[in-house]
Design a protein around this motif. Structure first.
Motif, PDB file in Angstrom:
ATOM      1  N   SER A  17       0.682  -1.260  -0.166  1.00 17.64           N
ATOM      2  CA  SER A  17       0.179   0.011   0.087  1.00 17.64           C
ATOM      3  C   SER A  17       0.778   1.171  -0.109  1.00 17.64           C
ATOM      4  CB  SER A  17      -0.980   0.004   1.250  1.00 17.64           C
ATOM      5  OG  SER A  17      -1.481  -1.074   1.423  1.00 17.64           O
ATOM      6  N   PHE A  18       0.192   2.343  -0.319  1.00 21.96           N
ATOM      7  CA  PHE A  18       0.949   3.957  -0.347  1.00 21.96           C
ATOM      8  C   PHE A  18       0.208   4.558   0.828  1.00 21.96           C
ATOM      9  CE2 PHE A  18       1.672   2.041  -4.577  1.00 21.96           C
ATOM     10  CZ  PHE A  18       3.064   2.216  -4.757  1.00 21.96           C
ATOM     11  N   HIS A  19       1.007   5.440   1.192  1.00 18.10           N
ATOM     12  CA  HIS A  19       0.498   6.574   2.232  1.00 18.10           C
ATOM     13  C   HIS A  19       0.158   7.676   1.000  1.00 18.10           C
ATOM     14  CE1 HIS A  19       0.891   4.691   6.011  1.00 18.10           C
ATOM     15  NE2 HIS A  19       2.086   4.530   5.904  1.00 18.10           N
ATOM     16  N   THR A  20      -0.692   8.234   1.078  1.00 17.23           N
ATOM     17  CA  THR A  20      -0.874   9.431   0.476  1.00 17.23           C
ATOM     18  C   THR A  20      -1.679  10.427   1.076  1.00 17.23           C
ATOM     19  OG1 THR A  20      -3.201   8.876  -0.598  1.00 17.23           O
ATOM     20  CG2 THR A  20      -1.185   8.104  -1.894  1.00 17.23           C
ATOM     21  N   TYR A  21      -1.807  11.689   0.435  1.00 21.85           N
ATOM     22  CA  TYR A  21      -2.407  12.791   1.394  1.00 21.85           C
ATOM     23  C   TYR A  21      -3.980  12.274   1.555  1.00 21.85           C
ATOM     24  CZ  TYR A  21       1.406  15.742   1.240  1.00 21.85           C
ATOM     25  OH  TYR A  21       2.731  16.344   1.696  1.00 21.85           O
TER      26      TYR A  21
ATOM     27  N   LYS B 233      -4.615   0.939  -1.466  1.00 24.23           N
ATOM     28  CA  LYS B 233      -4.215  -0.594  -1.326  1.00 24.23           C
ATOM     29  C   LYS B 233      -3.995  -1.130  -2.619  1.00 24.23           C
ATOM     30  CE  LYS B 233      -6.383  -1.451   3.181  1.00 24.23           C
ATOM     31  NZ  LYS B 233      -4.964  -1.694   3.487  1.00 24.23           N
ATOM     32  N   ALA B 234      -2.792  -0.609  -3.125  1.00 23.03           N
ATOM     33  CA  ALA B 234      -2.436  -1.028  -4.697  1.00 23.03           C
ATOM     34  C   ALA B 234      -2.388  -2.345  -5.001  1.00 23.03           C
ATOM     35  CB  ALA B 234      -1.106  -0.432  -4.931  1.00 23.03           C
ATOM     36  N   VAL B 235      -1.797  -3.321  -4.222  1.00 25.44           N
ATOM     37  CA  VAL B 235      -1.794  -4.678  -4.337  1.00 25.44           C
ATOM     38  C   VAL B 235      -1.958  -5.471  -3.035  1.00 25.44           C
ATOM     39  CG1 VAL B 235      -0.003  -6.509  -4.644  1.00 25.44           C
ATOM     40  CG2 VAL B 235       0.445  -4.479  -6.001  1.00 25.44           C
TER      41      VAL B 235
ATOM     42  N   GLU C 211      -6.882  -3.586 -16.797  1.00 21.95           N
ATOM     43  CA  GLU C 211      -6.865  -2.591 -17.224  1.00 21.95           C
ATOM     44  C   GLU C 211      -5.927  -1.668 -16.406  1.00 21.95           C
ATOM     45  OE1 GLU C 211     -11.509  -1.555 -17.769  1.00 21.95           O
ATOM     46  OE2 GLU C 211     -11.081  -3.019 -16.139  1.00 21.95           O
ATOM     47  N   SER C 212      -5.723  -0.204 -16.793  1.00 21.68           N
ATOM     48  CA  SER C 212      -4.958   0.638 -15.927  1.00 21.68           C
ATOM     49  C   SER C 212      -5.439   0.726 -14.507  1.00 21.68           C
ATOM     50  CB  SER C 212      -5.328   1.994 -16.898  1.00 21.68           C
ATOM     51  OG  SER C 212      -4.329   2.934 -16.276  1.00 21.68           O
ATOM     52  N   GLY C 213      -4.477   0.916 -13.650  1.00 24.85           N
ATOM     53  CA  GLY C 213      -4.765   1.135 -12.403  1.00 24.85           C
ATOM     54  C   GLY C 213      -4.865  -0.135 -11.248  1.00 24.85           C
ATOM     55  N   CYS C 214      -4.714  -1.310 -12.266  1.00 24.56           N
ATOM     56  CA  CYS C 214      -5.286  -2.565 -11.656  1.00 24.56           C
ATOM     57  C   CYS C 214      -4.103  -3.127 -10.426  1.00 24.56           C
ATOM     58  CB  CYS C 214      -5.670  -3.593 -12.366  1.00 24.56           C
ATOM     59  SG  CYS C 214      -7.300  -3.525 -13.125  1.00 24.56           S
ATOM     60  N   GLY C 215      -3.019  -2.611 -10.713  1.00 21.94           N
ATOM     61  CA  GLY C 215      -1.907  -2.748  -9.723  1.00 21.94           C
ATOM     62  C   GLY C 215      -0.881  -3.756 -10.456  1.00 21.94           C
ATOM     63  N   LYS C 216      -0.657  -3.736 -11.522  1.00 20.31           N
ATOM     64  CA  LYS C 216       0.128  -4.626 -12.241  1.00 20.31           C
ATOM     65  C   LYS C 216       1.651  -4.015 -12.331  1.00 20.31           C
ATOM     66  CE  LYS C 216      -1.342  -3.460 -16.449  1.00 20.31           C
ATOM     67  NZ  LYS C 216      -2.385  -2.632 -16.069  1.00 20.31           N
ATOM     68  N   SER C 217       1.906  -2.767 -12.324  1.00 22.95           N
ATOM     69  CA  SER C 217       3.280  -2.298 -12.169  1.00 22.95           C
ATOM     70  C   SER C 217       3.591  -2.156 -10.758  1.00 22.95           C
ATOM     71  CB  SER C 217       3.496  -0.858 -12.616  1.00 22.95           C
ATOM     72  OG  SER C 217       2.973  -0.685 -13.998  1.00 22.95           O
ATOM     73  N   VAL C 218       2.770  -1.840  -9.843  1.00 26.13           N
ATOM     74  CA  VAL C 218       3.328  -1.996  -8.215  1.00 26.13           C
ATOM     75  C   VAL C 218       3.783  -3.416  -7.956  1.00 26.13           C
ATOM     76  CG1 VAL C 218       2.738  -1.508  -5.863  1.00 26.13           C
ATOM     77  CG2 VAL C 218       1.586   0.027  -7.929  1.00 26.13           C
ATOM     78  N   THR C 219       2.805  -4.300  -8.488  1.00 26.92           N
ATOM     79  CA  THR C 219       3.376  -5.619  -8.435  1.00 26.92           C
ATOM     80  C   THR C 219       4.685  -5.919  -8.883  1.00 26.92           C
ATOM     81  OG1 THR C 219       1.175  -6.539  -8.569  1.00 26.92           O
ATOM     82  CG2 THR C 219       2.825  -8.299  -8.855  1.00 26.92           C
TER      83      THR C 219
HETATM   84  N1  LIG Z   1       3.756   6.124  -5.974  1.00 28.64           N
HETATM   85  C1  LIG Z   1       2.390   5.851  -5.822  1.00 28.64           C
HETATM   86  N2  LIG Z   1       1.613   6.573  -4.861  1.00 28.64           N
HETATM   87  C2  LIG Z   1       0.446   6.408  -4.687  1.00 28.64           C
HETATM   88  N3  LIG Z   1      -0.406   5.528  -5.251  1.00 28.64           N
HETATM   89  C3  LIG Z   1       0.163   4.839  -6.060  1.00 28.64           C
HETATM   90  C4  LIG Z   1       1.829   5.133  -6.738  1.00 28.64           C
HETATM   91  N4  LIG Z   1       1.815   4.337  -7.510  1.00 28.64           N
HETATM   92  C5  LIG Z   1       0.781   3.385  -7.932  1.00 28.64           C
HETATM   93  N5  LIG Z   1      -0.265   3.936  -7.008  1.00 28.64           N
HETATM   94  C6  LIG Z   1      -1.618   3.642  -6.999  1.00 28.64           C
HETATM   95  O1  LIG Z   1      -1.708   2.061  -7.160  1.00 28.64           O
HETATM   96  C7  LIG Z   1      -2.750   1.480  -7.719  1.00 28.64           C
HETATM   97  C8  LIG Z   1      -2.096   0.585  -8.816  1.00 28.64           C
HETATM   98  O2  LIG Z   1      -1.295   0.997  -9.833  1.00 28.64           O
HETATM   99  P1  LIG Z   1      -0.258   0.525 -10.815  1.00 28.64           P
HETATM  100  O3  LIG Z   1       0.259  -0.588 -10.294  1.00 28.64           O
HETATM  101  O4  LIG Z   1       0.258   1.682 -11.440  1.00 28.64           O
HETATM  102  O5  LIG Z   1      -1.666  -0.072 -11.868  1.00 28.64           O
HETATM  103  P2  LIG Z   1      -1.312  -0.446 -13.340  1.00 28.64           P
HETATM  104  O6  LIG Z   1       0.076  -0.699 -13.630  1.00 28.64           O
HETATM  105  O7  LIG Z   1      -2.290  -1.810 -13.383  1.00 28.64           O
HETATM  106  O8  LIG Z   1      -2.085   0.567 -14.318  1.00 28.64           O
HETATM  107  C9  LIG Z   1      -3.382   2.843  -8.649  1.00 28.64           C
HETATM  108  O9  LIG Z   1      -4.786   3.034  -7.945  1.00 28.64           O
HETATM  109  C10 LIG Z   1      -2.299   3.780  -8.527  1.00 28.64           C
HETATM  110  O10 LIG Z   1      -3.003   5.148  -8.313  1.00 28.64           O
END
Ligand SMILES: Nc1ncnc2c1ncn2[C@@H]1O[C@H](COP(=O)(O)OP(=O)(O)O)[C@@H](O)[C@H]1O
Ligand code: SF4
Ligand SMILES: [Mg+2]
Length: 340
Positions: free
Chosen positions: A15-19, A24-26, A44-52
């Motif tokens: 997860s990420f701390h944000t303002y 809960k990204a993954v 789709e975009s925003g599903c947590g692929k990159s964060v994984t």
């Molecule tokens: N550095 C970050 N800080 C806060 N939220 C993030 C950050 N990186 C990704 N997120 C959030 O985590 C979720 C998953 O993002 P991401 O893995 O980039 O999606 P995908 O690659 O599937 O498009 C999204 O809601 C995105 O906004």
């Protein structure tokens, strides 16, 4: 390809701390990649692929993101507890990575040759001559013509496809066991995309390097992958061999993704149907199935409880209440013909 896993992710949540609160990204993601296997992560975009993918390399600094739990083992060693210093020995060496646009990862002010050479810094006893030979060899493998001249050029002097070939060369030069490629061909046109994907597949199969390729495009999956992980709302919703996903899909989201892409077996009267709505807000993900509000098969239980895992075969599983033995029989979601 062997049966031994090179990477095992078990119940990882990040997860990420944000303002605005905690994102809960993954969420509870588990999967394996075998030696020499090409795994695609689609959604789709925003599903947590990159964060994984970033979790595997610990690319997010602890100040911003944090592991809520789980384990990631690369060649049997836990990644999550490794220090920054230890991770620097793994990133770009044991585990290579390729970005969407190498223009963002390459240094615009440095000649290509110098940038490739930098990968060797501090980790080889090779002489200058041997390094040069290794570089020319890898450039030839990735299909760069006239490599001597290319080495003297700057990134902006190369086309997008050429830059991505350099990206692949840099990822491979450290002799990695695994390469992570995040949307590596999204910024390229279709013909170049096909060339780059085929190059990546051939090289990784020849060199027995495992690959995780992230994409929002099932067409990319069909062209290069052995296995697929379908992600939605920070979670894995289905996984299987490529044929499982195209012909025996077990999750309505997978069906939705398939219906929204053009396929070779389509008839004139077939139409592309996009999935209505958008993925869930990961600040407060739903307590039940993340796909429920967009799902044509949603039942009461779907909104209340997270679906349990159903195994179809040792390779193919899904998380969907439709597959539960007590679920009412609905239209077979496989009526849609898949395939390319
Ligand atoms: N550095 C970050 N800080 C806060 N939220 C993030 C950050 N990186 C990704 N997120 C959030 O985590 C979720 C998953 O993002 P991401 O893995 O980039 O999606 P995908 O690659 O599937 O498009 C999204 O809601 C995105 O906004
Ligand atoms: S669990 Fe329910 S809402 Fe989720 S995909 Fe399956 S049928 Fe649809
Ligand atoms: Mg992404």
């Amino acid at each position: 390809m062997s049966e031994n896993p090179i990477l095992e992710m078990n119940h990882v949540s990040f997860s990420f701390h944000t303002y605005g609160g905690v994102v809960k990204a993954v969420r509870d993601v588990s999967f394996q990649v075998k030696e020499g296997e090409i795994l695609g992560i689609v959604g789709e975009s925003g599903c947590g692929k990159s964060v994984t993918a970033q979790c595997i390399l610990k690319l997010n600094p602890e100040s911003a993101g944090f592991f809520e739990g789980g384990s990631i083992q690369y060649k049997g060693e836990e990644i999550i507890t490794k220090t920054d210093r230890e991770m620097r020995k793994i990133r770009g060496k044991e585990i290579g990575f390729i970005f969407q646009d190498p223009m963002t990862s390459l240094n615009p002010t440095m000649r290509i040759g110098k940038q490739i050479e930098e990968v060797f810094t501090g980790r080889t006893t090779m002489s200058r001559q041997e390094r040069k030979a290794a570089i020319l060899d890898i450039l030839q493998k990735v299909g760069i013509t006239d490599p001597e001249r290319r080495l003297k050029q700057y990134p902006h002097e190369l086309s997008g496809g050429m830059r991505q070939r350099i990206g692949i060369a840099i990822a491979l030069i450290g002799n990695p066991g695994l390469i992570i490629a995040d949307e590596p061909t999204t910024s390229l046109d279709v013909t170049i995309e096909a060339q780059i994907l085929s190059l990546l597949k051939t090289l990784c199969k020849t060199l027995n390097v495992a690959v995780i390729i992230i994409t929002h495009d099932l067409g990319v999956i069909a062209k290069v992958c052995d296995r697929v992980l379908v992600m939605y709302g920070g979670k894995v919703v289905e996984s299987g061999l490529v044929d499982d996903i195209f012909y025996k899909k077990g999750h309505p989201y997978t069906k939705g993704l398939l219906q929204s892409i053009a396929r070779l077996d389509m008839k004139k009267e077939d139409v592309l149907i996009s999935i209505e709505g958008t993925p869930p807000d990961l600040f407060s993900p739903p307590k039940g199935c993340p796909f429920a509000v967009r799902c044509e098969y949603a039942m009461e239980v779907c909104y209340e409880q997270m679906p349990e895992k159903t195994d179809f075969t040792k390779d193919h599983y899904t998380f969907c209440w439709l597959q539960h033995p007590y679920a009412p029989k609905t239209e077979d979601i496989n009526q849609l013909k898949g395939g390319f």
